[in-house]
Design a protein around this motif. Structure first.
Motif, PDB file in Angstrom:
ATOM      1  N   THR A   1       0.838  -1.196   0.000  1.00 43.27           N
ATOM      2  CA  THR A   1       0.000   0.000   0.000  1.00 43.27           C
ATOM      3  C   THR A   1       0.872   1.244   0.000  1.00 43.27           C
ATOM      4  OG1 THR A   1      -0.117   0.233   2.425  1.00 43.27           O
ATOM      5  CG2 THR A   1      -1.766  -1.198   1.382  1.00 43.27           C
ATOM      6  N   ILE A   2       0.261   2.350  -0.366  1.00 44.82           N
ATOM      7  CA  ILE A   2       0.973   3.628  -0.347  1.00 44.82           C
ATOM      8  C   ILE A   2       1.458   3.950   1.050  1.00 44.82           C
ATOM      9  CG2 ILE A   2       0.678   6.116  -0.629  1.00 44.82           C
ATOM     10  CD1 ILE A   2       0.996   4.670  -3.217  1.00 44.82           C
ATOM     11  N   LYS A   3       0.617   3.681   2.058  1.00 41.44           N
ATOM     12  CA  LYS A   3       1.027   4.002   3.425  1.00 41.44           C
ATOM     13  C   LYS A   3       2.274   3.223   3.831  1.00 41.44           C
ATOM     14  CE  LYS A   3      -0.467   4.483   8.199  1.00 41.44           C
ATOM     15  NZ  LYS A   3       0.851   4.034   8.688  1.00 41.44           N
ATOM     16  N   LYS A   4       2.329   1.943   3.493  1.00 44.04           N
ATOM     17  CA  LYS A   4       3.499   1.138   3.849  1.00 44.04           C
ATOM     18  C   LYS A   4       4.746   1.649   3.129  1.00 44.04           C
ATOM     19  CE  LYS A   4       0.809  -3.073   4.735  1.00 44.04           C
ATOM     20  NZ  LYS A   4       0.515  -4.434   4.251  1.00 44.04           N
ATOM     21  N   LEU A   5       4.597   2.013   1.867  1.00 44.93           N
ATOM     22  CA  LEU A   5       5.726   2.554   1.119  1.00 44.93           C
ATOM     23  C   LEU A   5       6.141   3.917   1.673  1.00 44.93           C
ATOM     24  CD1 LEU A   5       4.605   1.581  -2.484  1.00 44.93           C
ATOM     25  CD2 LEU A   5       6.643   0.738  -1.314  1.00 44.93           C
ATOM     26  N   TYR A   6       5.147   4.720   2.036  1.00 45.17           N
ATOM     27  CA  TYR A   6       5.439   6.036   2.606  1.00 45.17           C
ATOM     28  C   TYR A   6       6.195   5.895   3.924  1.00 45.17           C
ATOM     29  CZ  TYR A   6       4.728  10.787   4.315  1.00 45.17           C
ATOM     30  OH  TYR A   6       4.924  12.052   4.797  1.00 45.17           O
ATOM     31  N   ASP A   7       5.734   4.963   4.763  1.00 47.43           N
ATOM     32  CA  ASP A   7       6.402   4.751   6.045  1.00 47.43           C
ATOM     33  C   ASP A   7       7.841   4.284   5.840  1.00 47.43           C
ATOM     34  OD1 ASP A   7       4.113   5.481   7.356  1.00 47.43           O
ATOM     35  OD2 ASP A   7       3.460   3.425   7.805  1.00 47.43           O
ATOM     36  N   LEU A   8       8.047   3.408   4.863  1.00 47.90           N
ATOM     37  CA  LEU A   8       9.403   2.937   4.575  1.00 47.90           C
ATOM     38  C   LEU A   8      10.265   4.088   4.075  1.00 47.90           C
ATOM     39  CD1 LEU A   8      11.540   0.756   4.228  1.00 47.90           C
ATOM     40  CD2 LEU A   8      10.560   0.256   1.975  1.00 47.90           C
ATOM     41  N   SER A   9       9.703   4.911   3.210  1.00 48.40           N
ATOM     42  CA  SER A   9      10.477   6.027   2.672  1.00 48.40           C
ATOM     43  C   SER A   9      10.878   6.999   3.776  1.00 48.40           C
ATOM     44  CB  SER A   9       9.685   6.764   1.591  1.00 48.40           C
ATOM     45  OG  SER A   9       8.627   7.516   2.151  1.00 48.40           O
ATOM     46  N   ALA A  10       9.990   7.174   4.758  1.00 47.32           N
ATOM     47  CA  ALA A  10      10.306   8.064   5.874  1.00 47.32           C
ATOM     48  C   ALA A  10      11.494   7.538   6.668  1.00 47.32           C
ATOM     49  CB  ALA A  10       9.087   8.205   6.781  1.00 47.32           C
ATOM     50  N   GLU A  11      11.595   6.215   6.780  1.00 48.21           N
ATOM     51  CA  GLU A  11      12.738   5.620   7.468  1.00 48.21           C
ATOM     52  C   GLU A  11      14.013   5.803   6.650  1.00 48.21           C
ATOM     53  OE1 GLU A  11      12.442   3.854  10.757  1.00 48.21           O
ATOM     54  OE2 GLU A  11      10.897   5.370  10.431  1.00 48.21           O
ATOM     55  N   LEU A  12      13.928   5.583   5.349  1.00 50.52           N
ATOM     56  CA  LEU A  12      15.105   5.713   4.486  1.00 50.52           C
ATOM     57  C   LEU A  12      15.629   7.144   4.464  1.00 50.52           C
ATOM     58  CD1 LEU A  12      13.935   3.533   1.467  1.00 50.52           C
ATOM     59  CD2 LEU A  12      15.679   2.922   3.135  1.00 50.52           C
ATOM     60  N   LYS A  13      14.730   8.108   4.527  1.00 46.76           N
ATOM     61  CA  LYS A  13      15.132   9.511   4.436  1.00 46.76           C
ATOM     62  C   LYS A  13      15.847  10.010   5.689  1.00 46.76           C
ATOM     63  CE  LYS A  13      12.252  12.469   2.708  1.00 46.76           C
ATOM     64  NZ  LYS A  13      10.975  13.197   2.504  1.00 46.76           N
ATOM     65  N   LYS A  14      15.844   9.205   6.742  1.00 42.26           N
ATOM     66  CA  LYS A  14      16.555   9.604   7.958  1.00 42.26           C
ATOM     67  C   LYS A  14      18.068   9.546   7.784  1.00 42.26           C
ATOM     68  CE  LYS A  14      12.865   8.052  11.081  1.00 42.26           C
ATOM     69  NZ  LYS A  14      12.498   7.076  12.138  1.00 42.26           N
ATOM     70  N   VAL A  15      18.521   8.814   6.760  1.00 42.61           N
ATOM     71  CA  VAL A  15      19.960   8.624   6.545  1.00 42.61           C
ATOM     72  C   VAL A  15      20.482   9.670   5.568  1.00 42.61           C
ATOM     73  CG1 VAL A  15      21.751   7.020   5.803  1.00 42.61           C
ATOM     74  CG2 VAL A  15      19.713   6.155   6.963  1.00 42.61           C
ATOM     75  N   SER A  16      21.531  10.354   5.935  1.00 43.50           N
ATOM     76  CA  SER A  16      22.139  11.339   5.040  1.00 43.50           C
ATOM     77  C   SER A  16      22.998  10.639   3.992  1.00 43.50           C
ATOM     78  CB  SER A  16      23.008  12.314   5.841  1.00 43.50           C
ATOM     79  OG  SER A  16      24.178  11.646   6.308  1.00 43.50           O
ATOM     80  N   PRO A  17      23.222  11.276   2.836  1.00 41.07           N
ATOM     81  CA  PRO A  17      24.101  10.681   1.831  1.00 41.07           C
ATOM     82  C   PRO A  17      25.484  10.344   2.370  1.00 41.07           C
ATOM     83  CG  PRO A  17      22.866  12.491   0.868  1.00 41.07           C
ATOM     84  CD  PRO A  17      22.577  12.514   2.344  1.00 41.07           C
ATOM     85  N   ALA A  18      25.968  11.133   3.304  1.00 35.35           N
ATOM     86  CA  ALA A  18      27.304  10.909   3.857  1.00 35.35           C
ATOM     87  C   ALA A  18      27.395   9.595   4.618  1.00 35.35           C
ATOM     88  CB  ALA A  18      27.696  12.065   4.780  1.00 35.35           C
ATOM     89  N   ARG A  19      26.239   9.064   5.060  1.00 37.37           N
ATOM     90  CA  ARG A  19      26.238   7.801   5.798  1.00 37.37           C
ATOM     91  C   ARG A  19      25.684   6.661   4.952  1.00 37.37           C
ATOM     92  NH1 ARG A  19      26.665   7.452  11.071  1.00 37.37           N
ATOM     93  NH2 ARG A  19      27.534   5.456  10.433  1.00 37.37           N
ATOM     94  N   THR A  20      25.678   6.845   3.634  1.00 33.87           N
ATOM     95  CA  THR A  20      25.254   5.793   2.710  1.00 33.87           C
ATOM     96  C   THR A  20      26.486   5.236   2.018  1.00 33.87           C
ATOM     97  OG1 THR A  20      23.127   6.881   2.323  1.00 33.87           O
ATOM     98  CG2 THR A  20      23.842   5.259   0.687  1.00 33.87           C
TER      99      THR A  20
END
Length: 555
Positions: A346-365
């Motif tokens: 669902t969109i909500k599940k994808l949105y929630d996952l994206s919110a977790e992924l966005k917590k990481v800065s490029p410098a820590r990827t």
């Protein structure tokens, strides 16, 4: 109507080729086919039916044949959904765009990671791309007309690991022609059973053995990393989404034209320096093998890493996403291109996952490639280095070397061990490695050694020859943890070598390749949490990365 392209029976055999280390749309050494540059984009077929597996009485709609591409569009889809809040306006419609498939088609799962002190656990997502040719729009982008409708191969595989504390993210690419053992997989649609393969089967054949869930099962068998989700995207989708964000900056150190005299190559043509690629040109970048220095799948993976890093930076800055119509268009294209497991349906599940992924800065990827050795025209996991990389991910150790903590003291089990003579332990021979055969009779020898130490119920399993890099004691349930630790301690192994696993029915000692001889396993070396140099790590904050061009493909 939807049909799944992975439901074709069998996996097509391919003759080894010395240059066959990249995703070739011709499947026989040509990178993208003579006509790969003739297409001008293309849209996914219309329709918003959902595929679901279940036991209900209603007949399920067949899945649409869909051609899947690779990680870049997958990550784009997730991050876009986190950026495009306007997607909620079309919640039900967008939900209907998303296709689903089963997560794991194997018989066993890798153990779930232990939560950290805050109760958090990592998230592991397998990103899969196929070279299937199952629609006219996608075939126009990919070429290779002679392979239209044939079983797909998982030619792009990347494991994305989001740390438990959400401070860092790691990606491991696996070369498509890695030789390994694919586990037994059962297709839940028709019940077809694919027996466990031989030990030297190309990993990309896993997709044709029941679907993406078999690719997930293969990764879990190799790495012992618990995978939470998978994602796949088609060719037409990546073109449309790249258009929607206005391009991604990439760099080459000289002019490049990916085309040889036989017509092989993606057709990519760029001037020296940085260019914003989008649409078909972005797809060409992601598919290029001919033209980048080395001309192998390893070079292509490096180019993909650079693209992904630049993409994430652009999305975080919201560059090119300046109006609601643009965001809605992107959300529409992203969901129509996705195929996921039921945990992301669902969109909500994808949105929630994206919110977790966005917590990481490029410098820590950190982007890496699985360390490998060549085995003829193919590759195998590099002994030591590959397992080191997998262990770091299993242990949630950041690959960028930052924020590493001292290992916690080993904790004895709360469950006391039985008397030595009452502990039933089976001994298996796991001394086979990618370069050496198993040591004959090793299980019996070590079982006798344990008997001499007072473990009179130790018995050898003479029917099994496994490949285990390090000696390990596995147990199936908490009440046997103390017994497993007691076996480990009696052999001088650390308590951490006792591991819970659903692959065993009782306490099982697997004699690894590190203990091929002698009366005691070698003393474990001090744990090294450095990322192997052979993983070719690239930081997500590296804006100066530039692909080196083969002089034979410049203009």
């Amino acid at each position: 109507m939807r049909q799944n392209s992975v439901r074709k029976e069998g996996a097509r055999q391919r003759a080894p080729h010395a240059s066959d280390h990249g995703w070739d749309s011709t499947r026989h050494g040509g990178d993208d086919g003579p006509d790969a540059s003739s297409g001008s984009g293309g849209e996914p077929p219309e329709g918003n039916g959902r595929h679901r597996r279940g036991t209900g009485g209603a007949e399920r709609p067949p899945r649409r044949k869909r051609r899947v591409l690779r990680w870049s569009a997958t990550i784009l889809s997730v991050l876009i959904l986190g950026t495009a809040g306007a997607g909620y306006l079309y919640y039900q419609h967008l939900n209907g765009n998303i296709e689903t498939d089963d997560l794991n088609l194997g018989e066993h799962r890798a153990p779930e990671p232990t939560p950290n002190a805050a109760g958090q656990t990592p998230i592991n997502i397998l990103l899969i791309g196929s070279d299937a040719r199952d629609s006219k729009a996608n075939q126009k982008l990919g070429g290779a007309k002679e392979t239209f409708g044939s079983p797909p191969l998982a030619d792009v595989q990347m494991l994305l690991h989001l740390s438990a504390d959400r401070t860092n993210m790691s990606v491991i690419s696996m070369p498509r022609d890695t030789l390994l053992q694919i586990p037994k997989c059962t297709d839940p649609d028709d019940g077809k059973v694919y027996a466990q393969s031989g030990p030297r089967t190309m990993t990309n054949e896993s997709l044709g053995r029941g679907g993406p869930g078999c690719t997930v099962a293969t990764w879990e068998k190799l790495t012992n990393i618990h995978i939470n989700h998978f994602m796949m995207v088609d060719f037409a989708g990546v073109v449309a989404m790249a258009d929607a964000i206005g391009g991604v900056p990439v760099c080459v150190d000289r002019n490049i034209h990916s085309r040889d005299s036989q017509g092989h190559g993606s057709g990519l043509k760029l001037k020296k320096g940085t260019t914003e690629v989008q649409g078909k040109q972005a797809l060409q970048w992601l598919r290029t093998r001919y033209g980048f220095e080395g001309g192998t799948d390893i070079s292509r993976a490096k180019a993909q890493h650079m693209y992904m890093n630049a993409l994430v930076r652009k999305l975080r800055e919201n560059t090119g996403l300046s109006n609601p119509n643009q965001l809605r268009k992107l959300a529409e294209k992203a969901t129509a291109a996705l195929k996921v497991d039921d945990g992301l349906d669902t969109i909500k599940k994808l949105y929630d996952l994206s919110a977790e992924l966005k917590k990481v800065s490029p410098a820590r990827t950190t982007m890496t490639t699985m360390p490998f050795d060549y085995a003829g025209a193919r590759v195998v996991p590099k002994p030591g280095d590959a397992e080191q990389l997998f262990r770091l991910v299993r242990d949630d150790v950041p690959l960028d070397g930052k924020g590493r903590k001292k290992p916690a003291a080993e904790k004895p089990s709360d469950d006391p061990a039985a008397a030595d003579g009452e502990i039933a332990v089976q001994v298996q021979n796991g001394t086979r490695s990618t370069v050496e055969p198993p040591v004959s009779g090793r299980a019996g020898t070590v079982a006798q050694l344990l008997t001499g130490k007072g473990f009179t119920k130790a018995t050898p399993d003479t029917t099994t020859a496994l490949a285990e890099e390090r000696t390990v004691v596995r147990y199936p349930s908490k009440e046997l943890e103390g017994d497993a630790q007691r076996i480990a301690k009696s052999l001088g192994l650390p308590l951490s070598s006792a591991k819970k696993s659903t692959d065993v029915s009782g306490v099982t000692l697997i004699v690894g390749a590190d203990w091929r001889e002698g009366d005691a396993p070698p003393k474990p070396k001090k744990k090294d949490d450095r990322t192997p140099d052979s993983a070719d790590a690239l930081s997500g904050s590296d804006k100066k990365a530039c692909m080196k061009v083969d002089p034979n493909f410049t203009w």
